[in-house]
Motif scaffolding. Structure first.
Motif, short mmCIF file in Angstrom:
data_model
loop_
_atom_site.label_atom_id
_atom_site.label_comp_id
_atom_site.label_asym_id
_atom_site.label_seq_id
_atom_site.Cartn_x
_atom_site.Cartn_y
_atom_site.Cartn_z
N MET A 1 7.60 31.09 13.80
CA MET A 1 7.00 29.71 14.30
C MET A 1 6.88 28.81 12.98
SD MET A 1 3.37 29.87 15.30
CE MET A 1 3.96 28.35 15.67
N ASP A 60 4.03 28.04 25.53
CA ASP A 60 4.76 29.38 25.46
C ASP A 60 4.72 30.06 27.11
OD1 ASP A 60 4.96 29.23 22.60
OD2 ASP A 60 2.87 30.08 22.43
N SER A 75 0.16 30.53 26.40
CA SER A 75 -0.77 30.26 25.20
C SER A 75 -1.74 29.07 25.68
CB SER A 75 -0.33 29.90 23.89
OG SER A 75 0.74 30.87 23.81
N PHE A 91 -2.53 27.11 14.68
CA PHE A 91 -2.44 27.68 16.02
C PHE A 91 -3.61 28.67 16.13
CE2 PHE A 91 1.81 25.87 14.99
CZ PHE A 91 2.10 25.15 16.09
N MET A 93 -5.42 30.08 18.64
CA MET A 93 -5.95 29.95 20.03
C MET A 93 -6.93 31.18 20.43
SD MET A 93 -2.70 29.25 19.59
CE MET A 93 -1.26 29.73 20.33
N TRP A 128 -1.46 34.57 20.33
CA TRP A 128 -0.43 33.80 20.57
C TRP A 128 0.24 34.19 22.05
CZ3 TRP A 128 2.44 33.13 15.11
CH2 TRP A 128 1.69 31.99 14.37
N ALA A 129 1.79 33.78 22.29
CA ALA A 129 2.36 33.73 23.19
C ALA A 129 2.28 35.10 24.22
CB ALA A 129 3.79 33.60 23.17
N ILE A 179 5.11 39.50 17.24
CA ILE A 179 4.31 38.39 18.04
C ILE A 179 5.59 38.43 19.33
CG2 ILE A 179 3.36 37.06 16.54
CD1 ILE A 179 5.83 34.96 16.78
N ASP A 180 5.06 37.64 20.24
CA ASP A 180 5.93 37.16 21.38
C ASP A 180 6.75 38.30 22.30
OD1 ASP A 180 5.49 34.62 20.35
OD2 ASP A 180 7.52 34.05 19.88
N GLU A 267 12.33 33.61 17.28
CA GLU A 267 11.20 34.20 17.95
C GLU A 267 11.40 33.71 19.52
OE1 GLU A 267 7.74 31.64 16.57
OE2 GLU A 267 8.69 29.79 17.37
N THR A 316 8.20 23.89 18.08
CA THR A 316 8.31 25.04 18.48
C THR A 316 8.92 24.76 19.74
OG1 THR A 316 6.23 25.24 19.78
CG2 THR A 316 6.27 25.89 17.43
N HIS A 318 9.95 27.46 23.43
CA HIS A 318 9.38 28.71 23.95
C HIS A 318 9.65 28.43 25.20
CE1 HIS A 318 7.09 32.58 23.09
NE2 HIS A 318 7.45 32.57 24.68
N HIS A 333 8.06 24.03 26.76
CA HIS A 333 6.88 23.19 26.46
C HIS A 333 7.35 22.12 25.51
CE1 HIS A 333 5.89 26.23 23.24
NE2 HIS A 333 6.69 25.03 22.45
N ARG A 344 0.60 21.55 22.50
CA ARG A 344 1.55 21.48 23.72
C ARG A 344 1.37 21.54 25.16
NH1 ARG A 344 3.66 26.64 20.39
NH2 ARG A 344 1.47 27.03 20.50
O1 FUB Z 1 2.19 29.73 20.12
C1 FUB Z 1 2.33 30.30 19.06
C2 FUB Z 1 3.70 30.51 18.54
O2 FUB Z 1 4.53 29.31 18.64
C3 FUB Z 1 4.39 31.49 19.49
O3 FUB Z 1 4.04 32.68 19.40
C4 FUB Z 1 5.55 31.10 19.18
O4 FUB Z 1 6.70 31.58 20.06
C5 FUB Z 1 5.64 29.69 18.91
O5 FUB Z 1 5.77 29.13 20.06
#
Ligand code: FUB
Length: 366
Positions: A1, A60, A75, A91, A93, A128-129, A179-180, A267, A316, A318, A333, A344
């Motif tokens: 990302m 996401d 997310s 990011f 979260m 994350w996602a 991730i993801d 991603e 981003t 997703h 998003h 987002r």
């Molecule tokens: O939301 C965090 C990161 O941003 C996600 O894991 C990615 O896919 C991108 O959307």
């Protein structure tokens, strides 16, 4: 990302944003286009859809139909004030909220906090996602978060209800990284996890399933980094075998190099099956496309086919794709509500196919 670029969106006047916030509290997406207004009052952008909710920031979206209802596992973007850096620290979260609705266009329910980072024993920072699955009479929430050594791993949490709350396992899934996660159920009942994300998602540091924190992004003529897959065990909490790479090929049958960055994997994997064909879909990241490739096995290889969604507002992109009541839906998003890359909002629009199974490209702005 993306790590440090800020959104290229135009500046919306504050009054317009506030109006959106007050109007969309619990309303589902509308597919009627609306226009964003810049500081001079001129109409600049027309949106295909409106945010599913506007009382929190969401991104996401992993959508599923459970018990005839649509559940969205996004997310939860938050303005924590964490400074922006090249590792995506902004990011930052801290929890997940699950959204649900009877149908697209219906009232959206926010079920509140489903999992909080403070209750994940091994977590360091940055939830994350996520994605979710149902098996063994249990709902499973799969989530990437950095561990206390700042390495992304994928965890799993369980609940008796699709909306949670979810109880996390004491440790991440053994052998997981990056991730993801996207969990796909094949027709024979097998579940597979697709995962990975380059740059801030750390996939470039993993080669032959070994971690090397010094490995940086690849150079233009090097082979593109590949997404990963692992079959899930019957307990849905572990991998049944080693993590494998997935080949994504160009239409000439050749693997991509890093310079093919408008088509190579970055991603946000999402896999589904239609008419016996596997669709492997993903974000190209720094070129901001959502694209798809098709194949005849869950393990690939997948051959690139085209763009699903042109770049949206924000850095981003997703998504997820589901079928409900005979129609197909793209959840995605953009940054309509905030104009900020890391804050987002989730949206949905209909996805259409041509007779040969190819996907009709969507533009979220006109
Ligand atoms: O939301 C965090 C990161 O941003 C996600 O894991 C990615 O896919 C991108 O959307």
């Amino acid at each position: 990302m993306n790590l440090s670029k800020s959104t290229s969106s135009s500046i919306a006047i504050a009054a317009f944003s506030l109006l959106l916030l007050s109007c969309n509290q619990t309303e589902s997406s509308k597919t009627t286009a609306t226009k964003k207004v810049d500081s001079t009052g001129s109409k600049t952008k027309e949106y295909l859809s409106q945010p599913l909710v506007s009382h929190i920031y969401t991104a996401d979206p992993s959508a599923h139909v459970f018990n005839g209802r649509i559940y969205v596992y996004p997310s939860h973007d938050t303005a924590t004030g964490t400074p922006e850096d090249d590792l995506g620290s902004h990011f930052n979260m801290m929890d997940y909220h699950i959204l649900s609705m009877d149908s697209v266009g219906g009232k959206v329910t926010d079920h509140g906090v489903a999992l909080d980072i403070k209750n994940i024993p091994w977590a360091g920072r940055q939830l994350w996602a996520p994605d979710a699955a149902f098996a063994n009479n249990t709902y499973y929430l799969y989530f990437p978060v950095k561990d206390k050594q700042d390495v992304f791993r994928i965890g799993v949490a369980t609940s008796s209800k699709p909306e949670g709350p979810f109880t996390p396992e004491a440790a991440p899934i053994k052998g997981s990284y990056s991730i993801d996660p996207c969990v796909f159920k094949d027709d024979d009942g097998s579940f597979y996890m697709y995962f990975g994300g380059i740059w801030g998602g750390q996939l470039q540091r993993w080669n032959n399933n070994s971690y090397d924190s010094t490995k940086g992004n690849r150079k233009a003529d090097e082979a593109a980094i590949l997404p990963r897959i692992a079959k899930l065990s019957a307990d849905m909490k572990s991998f049944a075998g080693p993590v494998k790479e997935i080949q994504v090929l160009g239409q000439d049958g050749k693997p991509y190099t890093e310079k093919n960055n408008d088509k190579r994997f970055f991603e946000g994997a999402w896999t589904f099956k239609k008419d016996g064909k596997y669709y492997f879909t993903y974000s190209t990241g720094d070129t901001h496309n959502l694209v798809y490739a098709t194949g005849t096995s869950p393990y690939g290889p997948f051959t690139y086919q085209g763009i699903i969604l042109n770049p949206v507002e924000g850095w981003t992109s997703h998504h997820s794709i589901i079928e409900k009541d005979g129609k197909w839906w793209l959840f995605y998003h953009d940054t309509q509500l905030s104009g900020k890359t890391h804050l987002r909002n989730v949206k949905v629009t209909e996805l259409k196919y041509n007779d040969d199974g190819s996907i009709q490209t969507i533009s979220a702005n006109k």
